[in-house]
Write a protein that holds these residues in place. Structure first.
Motif, PDB file in Angstrom:
ATOM      1  N   PRO A  51       0.764  -1.288  -0.097  1.00  0.00           N
ATOM      2  CA  PRO A  51      -0.090  -0.104  -0.071  1.00  0.00           C
ATOM      3  C   PRO A  51       0.743   1.450  -0.079  1.00  0.00           C
ATOM      4  O   PRO A  51       2.071   1.531   0.494  1.00  0.00           O
ATOM      5  N   GLY A  52       0.456   2.258  -0.484  1.00  0.00           N
ATOM      6  CA  GLY A  52       0.953   3.612  -0.580  1.00  0.00           C
ATOM      7  C   GLY A  52       0.719   4.542  -1.895  1.00  0.00           C
ATOM      8  O   GLY A  52       0.113   3.989  -2.852  1.00  0.00           O
ATOM      9  N   ASP A  53       0.864   5.640  -1.799  1.00  0.00           N
ATOM     10  CA  ASP A  53       0.709   6.645  -2.824  1.00  0.00           C
ATOM     11  C   ASP A  53       1.587   6.168  -4.157  1.00  0.00           C
ATOM     12  O   ASP A  53       2.742   5.554  -3.966  1.00  0.00           O
ATOM     13  N   VAL A  54       1.198   6.418  -5.083  1.00  0.00           N
ATOM     14  CA  VAL A  54       1.844   6.295  -6.548  1.00  0.00           C
ATOM     15  C   VAL A  54       1.919   7.728  -7.042  1.00  0.00           C
ATOM     16  O   VAL A  54       0.994   8.456  -7.243  1.00  0.00           O
ATOM     17  N   ASP A  55       3.394   8.105  -7.500  1.00  0.00           N
ATOM     18  CA  ASP A  55       3.539   9.263  -8.214  1.00  0.00           C
ATOM     19  C   ASP A  55       3.836   9.142  -9.359  1.00  0.00           C
ATOM     20  O   ASP A  55       3.966  10.115 -10.235  1.00  0.00           O
ATOM     21  N   LEU A  56       3.807   7.828 -10.314  1.00  0.00           N
ATOM     22  CA  LEU A  56       3.772   7.864 -11.744  1.00  0.00           C
ATOM     23  C   LEU A  56       3.237   6.427 -11.965  1.00  0.00           C
ATOM     24  O   LEU A  56       3.370   5.451 -11.333  1.00  0.00           O
ATOM     25  N   LEU A  57       2.341   6.452 -13.116  1.00  0.00           N
ATOM     26  CA  LEU A  57       1.757   5.104 -13.570  1.00  0.00           C
ATOM     27  C   LEU A  57       2.116   5.100 -14.859  1.00  0.00           C
ATOM     28  O   LEU A  57       1.900   5.834 -15.733  1.00  0.00           O
ATOM     29  N   ILE A  58       2.823   3.684 -15.157  1.00  0.00           N
ATOM     30  CA  ILE A  58       3.207   3.234 -16.755  1.00  0.00           C
ATOM     31  C   ILE A  58       2.486   2.120 -17.007  1.00  0.00           C
ATOM     32  O   ILE A  58       2.466   1.091 -16.153  1.00  0.00           O
ATOM     33  N   LEU A 116      -6.805   1.503 -26.843  1.00  0.00           N
ATOM     34  CA  LEU A 116      -7.092   2.375 -27.967  1.00  0.00           C
ATOM     35  C   LEU A 116      -5.783   2.818 -28.464  1.00  0.00           C
ATOM     36  O   LEU A 116      -4.897   2.917 -27.776  1.00  0.00           O
ATOM     37  N   ILE A 117      -5.890   3.270 -29.789  1.00  0.00           N
ATOM     38  CA  ILE A 117      -4.548   3.987 -30.290  1.00  0.00           C
ATOM     39  C   ILE A 117      -4.429   5.419 -29.697  1.00  0.00           C
ATOM     40  O   ILE A 117      -3.230   5.657 -29.217  1.00  0.00           O
ATOM     41  N   GLU A 118      -5.625   6.114 -29.167  1.00  0.00           N
ATOM     42  CA  GLU A 118      -5.478   7.433 -28.464  1.00  0.00           C
ATOM     43  C   GLU A 118      -6.837   7.454 -27.758  1.00  0.00           C
ATOM     44  O   GLU A 118      -7.926   7.009 -27.908  1.00  0.00           O
ATOM     45  N   PRO A 119      -6.834   7.617 -26.297  1.00  0.00           N
ATOM     46  CA  PRO A 119      -5.509   8.156 -25.415  1.00  0.00           C
ATOM     47  C   PRO A 119      -4.695   7.102 -25.129  1.00  0.00           C
ATOM     48  O   PRO A 119      -4.833   5.717 -25.340  1.00  0.00           O
ATOM     49  N   ALA A 120      -3.537   7.256 -24.416  1.00  0.00           N
ATOM     50  CA  ALA A 120      -2.783   6.409 -23.804  1.00  0.00           C
ATOM     51  C   ALA A 120      -3.432   5.381 -22.921  1.00  0.00           C
ATOM     52  O   ALA A 120      -4.502   5.864 -22.052  1.00  0.00           O
ATOM     53  N   THR A 121      -3.388   4.216 -22.824  1.00  0.00           N
ATOM     54  CA  THR A 121      -4.087   3.282 -22.158  1.00  0.00           C
ATOM     55  C   THR A 121      -3.747   3.317 -20.658  1.00  0.00           C
ATOM     56  O   THR A 121      -4.690   3.117 -19.708  1.00  0.00           O
ATOM     57  N   SER A 122      -2.705   4.102 -20.217  1.00  0.00           N
ATOM     58  CA  SER A 122      -2.355   4.550 -18.658  1.00  0.00           C
ATOM     59  C   SER A 122      -3.449   5.375 -18.217  1.00  0.00           C
ATOM     60  O   SER A 122      -3.711   5.210 -17.279  1.00  0.00           O
ATOM     61  N   HIS A 123      -3.990   6.318 -19.084  1.00  0.00           N
ATOM     62  CA  HIS A 123      -5.065   7.144 -18.656  1.00  0.00           C
ATOM     63  C   HIS A 123      -6.237   6.222 -18.166  1.00  0.00           C
ATOM     64  O   HIS A 123      -6.832   6.707 -17.241  1.00  0.00           O
ATOM     65  N   ILE A 124      -6.612   5.260 -18.795  1.00  0.00           N
ATOM     66  CA  ILE A 124      -7.840   4.451 -18.704  1.00  0.00           C
ATOM     67  C   ILE A 124      -7.437   3.866 -17.252  1.00  0.00           C
ATOM     68  O   ILE A 124      -8.361   3.384 -16.379  1.00  0.00           O
ATOM     69  N   VAL A 125      -6.254   3.105 -17.258  1.00  0.00           N
ATOM     70  CA  VAL A 125      -5.879   2.454 -16.108  1.00  0.00           C
ATOM     71  C   VAL A 125      -5.989   3.434 -14.841  1.00  0.00           C
ATOM     72  O   VAL A 125      -6.579   3.003 -13.767  1.00  0.00           O
ATOM     73  N   ASN A 126      -5.276   4.470 -14.916  1.00  0.00           N
ATOM     74  CA  ASN A 126      -5.223   5.493 -13.857  1.00  0.00           C
ATOM     75  C   ASN A 126      -6.694   5.931 -13.317  1.00  0.00           C
ATOM     76  O   ASN A 126      -7.092   6.043 -12.043  1.00  0.00           O
ATOM     77  N   HIS A 127      -7.581   6.109 -14.397  1.00  0.00           N
ATOM     78  CA  HIS A 127      -9.079   6.423 -13.953  1.00  0.00           C
ATOM     79  C   HIS A 127      -9.729   5.290 -13.195  1.00  0.00           C
ATOM     80  O   HIS A 127     -10.456   5.276 -12.179  1.00  0.00           O
ATOM     81  N   LYS A 128      -9.504   3.975 -13.688  1.00  0.00           N
ATOM     82  CA  LYS A 128     -10.033   2.826 -13.157  1.00  0.00           C
ATOM     83  C   LYS A 128      -9.642   2.554 -11.671  1.00  0.00           C
ATOM     84  O   LYS A 128     -10.618   1.973 -10.979  1.00  0.00           O
ATOM     85  N   LEU A 159      -6.855   6.618  -9.368  1.00  0.00           N
ATOM     86  CA  LEU A 159      -5.734   7.634  -9.081  1.00  0.00           C
ATOM     87  C   LEU A 159      -5.500   8.768  -9.902  1.00  0.00           C
ATOM     88  O   LEU A 159      -6.268   8.996 -10.997  1.00  0.00           O
ATOM     89  N   GLU A 160      -4.687   9.623  -9.623  1.00  0.00           N
ATOM     90  CA  GLU A 160      -4.579  10.818 -10.321  1.00  0.00           C
ATOM     91  C   GLU A 160      -2.817  11.086 -10.746  1.00  0.00           C
ATOM     92  O   GLU A 160      -2.451  12.342 -10.625  1.00  0.00           O
ATOM     93  N   ALA A 161      -2.271   9.977 -10.736  1.00  0.00           N
ATOM     94  CA  ALA A 161      -1.143  10.289 -10.966  1.00  0.00           C
ATOM     95  C   ALA A 161      -0.659  10.488 -12.431  1.00  0.00           C
ATOM     96  O   ALA A 161      -1.526  10.313 -13.300  1.00  0.00           O
ATOM     97  N   PRO A 162       0.349  11.247 -12.698  1.00  0.00           N
ATOM     98  CA  PRO A 162       0.908  11.396 -13.999  1.00  0.00           C
ATOM     99  C   PRO A 162       1.191  10.039 -14.761  1.00  0.00           C
ATOM    100  O   PRO A 162       1.409   8.999 -14.048  1.00  0.00           O
ATOM    101  N   VAL A 163       0.998  10.061 -15.915  1.00  0.00           N
ATOM    102  CA  VAL A 163       0.938   8.744 -16.693  1.00  0.00           C
ATOM    103  C   VAL A 163       1.594   8.800 -18.122  1.00  0.00           C
ATOM    104  O   VAL A 163       1.801   9.736 -18.581  1.00  0.00           O
ATOM    105  N   PHE A 164       2.132   7.458 -18.498  1.00  0.00           N
ATOM    106  CA  PHE A 164       2.477   7.422 -20.064  1.00  0.00           C
ATOM    107  C   PHE A 164       2.677   5.950 -20.201  1.00  0.00           C
ATOM    108  O   PHE A 164       2.501   4.939 -19.499  1.00  0.00           O
ATOM    109  N   ASP A 165       2.638   5.492 -21.604  1.00  0.00           N
ATOM    110  CA  ASP A 165       2.614   4.293 -21.892  1.00  0.00           C
ATOM    111  C   ASP A 165       4.223   3.761 -22.518  1.00  0.00           C
ATOM    112  O   ASP A 165       4.732   4.789 -22.938  1.00  0.00           O
ATOM    113  N   VAL A 166       4.372   2.574 -22.255  1.00  0.00           N
ATOM    114  CA  VAL A 166       5.619   1.976 -22.676  1.00  0.00           C
ATOM    115  C   VAL A 166       5.424   0.783 -23.598  1.00  0.00           C
ATOM    116  O   VAL A 166       4.601   0.008 -23.167  1.00  0.00           O
TER     117      VAL A 166
END
Length: 334
Positions: free
Chosen positions: A75-82, A90-102, A105-112
């Motif tokens: 457990p604990g805060d997350v300051d970045l979600l990849i 989807l092609i757009e937006p990055a799937t990390s946004h969808i994971v973040n929302h589900k 969380l409100e962490a910054p995100v990006f996909d790798v």
């Protein structure tokens, strides 16, 4: 400089399993003229079954299921979600946004994304961000849904053969939490090495959604030269692994676990023999789970922990293999 460590690693598998016999039955039903000897898939690949996500689940749902397990374990805060996966919602937006929302969380995100090496590459990136002080606690989430790209209707034998690797790919999710650790702590990601031989990029493709595939329905399915992919990795050989171990003053005997990406069971033993890895240091996942793409390495870590093979203080070697082709190596002290 900070140091990064693995705080949690989890894998999630759907309830439904599709056996090799069921795969063959569906292929024969969809292609009455196809000559498919009974048991061919298992004889050729060693795969007995694969996992299949529910029809209304996306790659993000698989990632979320695994991420929730990881956050419960650590457990604990997350300051970045990849989001790290060969698959995506989807092609757009990055799937990390969808994971973040589900996850709420409100962490910054990006996909790798780097095919089956997506998670180990995300660990490389996340570790660097922690070591340089940019982030302190990073959630890496993967959701692989390759069963969506399986071609069930084939027009001829050649197309069947180039579609064949897809029949042993399965769905699943994985999550890794990386966090900052004390510099003098023994635990952490100790070193890594990555190699690409990109002239082999045409050996395996899934064009759908890209500018090359455009709107052609035929681009939505795997097109792979399985023999060509195996040949490309054989040409690469054990040199990158040997060089890393020599640089670190280690041998394969020093590791409690060697987690290695697995595509087909017959390939595993020869690869281990070339690397000098004892079979008891490896968790074989491909027979019962198929090729889980970037979920494979986290699954092996989880299973090894459950079986008592590894625990705090264990030394682990991760070996990622991916189309393109690329090789990812990472040494971790748990």
């Amino acid at each position: 400089m900070n140091k990064s460590r693995i705080a949690a690693v989890t894998a999630f598998l759907p309830e439904e399993r599709r056996t090799a016999a069921q795969t063959e039955a569906r292929l024969l039903e969809s292609n009455p003229g196809l000559h498919l000897p009974t048991g061919l898939i298992t004889r050729m690949t060693g795969v007995e079954s694969v996992y299949v996500r529910p029809g209304d689940w996306q790659a993000s749902d698989l990632a979320v299921a695994a991420a929730r397990q990881a956050l419960e374990a650590s457990p604990g805060d997350v300051d970045l979600l990849i989001f790290a996966s060969a698959s995506q919602d989807l092609i757009e937006p990055a799937t990390s946004h969808i994971v973040n929302h589900k996850l709420g969380l409100e962490a910054p995100v990006f996909d790798v994304k780097n095919a089956c090496n997506s998670v180990i590459n995300a660990m490389q990136v996340g570790s660097a961000l922690i070591e340089t002080g940019v982030h302190r606690r990073i959630l890496i989430a993967s959701g692989e849904g390759p069963t969506s790209a399986v071609r069930w209707k084939v027009k001829d034998k050649e197309q069947f053969l180039r579609s064949f690797p897809g029949y042993v790919m399965g769905d699943g999710g994985a999550a890794v939490i990386l966090e900052a650790a004390e510099v003098d702590s023994e635990a952490g990601i100790l070193t890594s090495s990555f190699v690409s031989v990109s002239r082999h990029w045409t050996v395996g493709t899934l064009p759908g959604g890209g500018t090359m595939g455009k709107q052609d329905p035929e681009s939505l399915y795997f097109d792979m030269d399985g023999a060509g992919l195996q040949k490309a990795f054989l040409e690469l050989g054990p040199a990158p692994v040997e060089e890393l171990l020599k640089r670190e003053g280690l041998t394969t005997e020093d590791f409690d676990l060697v987690a290695i990406h697995q595509v087909a069971l017959p390939h595993v033993a020869p690869v281990l023999a070339r690397l000098g890895v004892a079979s008891e240091k490896v968790v074989v996942t491909v027979a019962d789970h198929g090729n889980l793409a970037s979920v494979t390495l986290p699954l092996q870590l989880q299973l090894a922990k459950e079986r008592g093979m590894i625990g705090p203080g264990s030394l682990v070697l991760l070996i990622g293999l991916a189309g393109g082709i690329s090789l990812g190596l990472m040494i971790v002290r748990l």
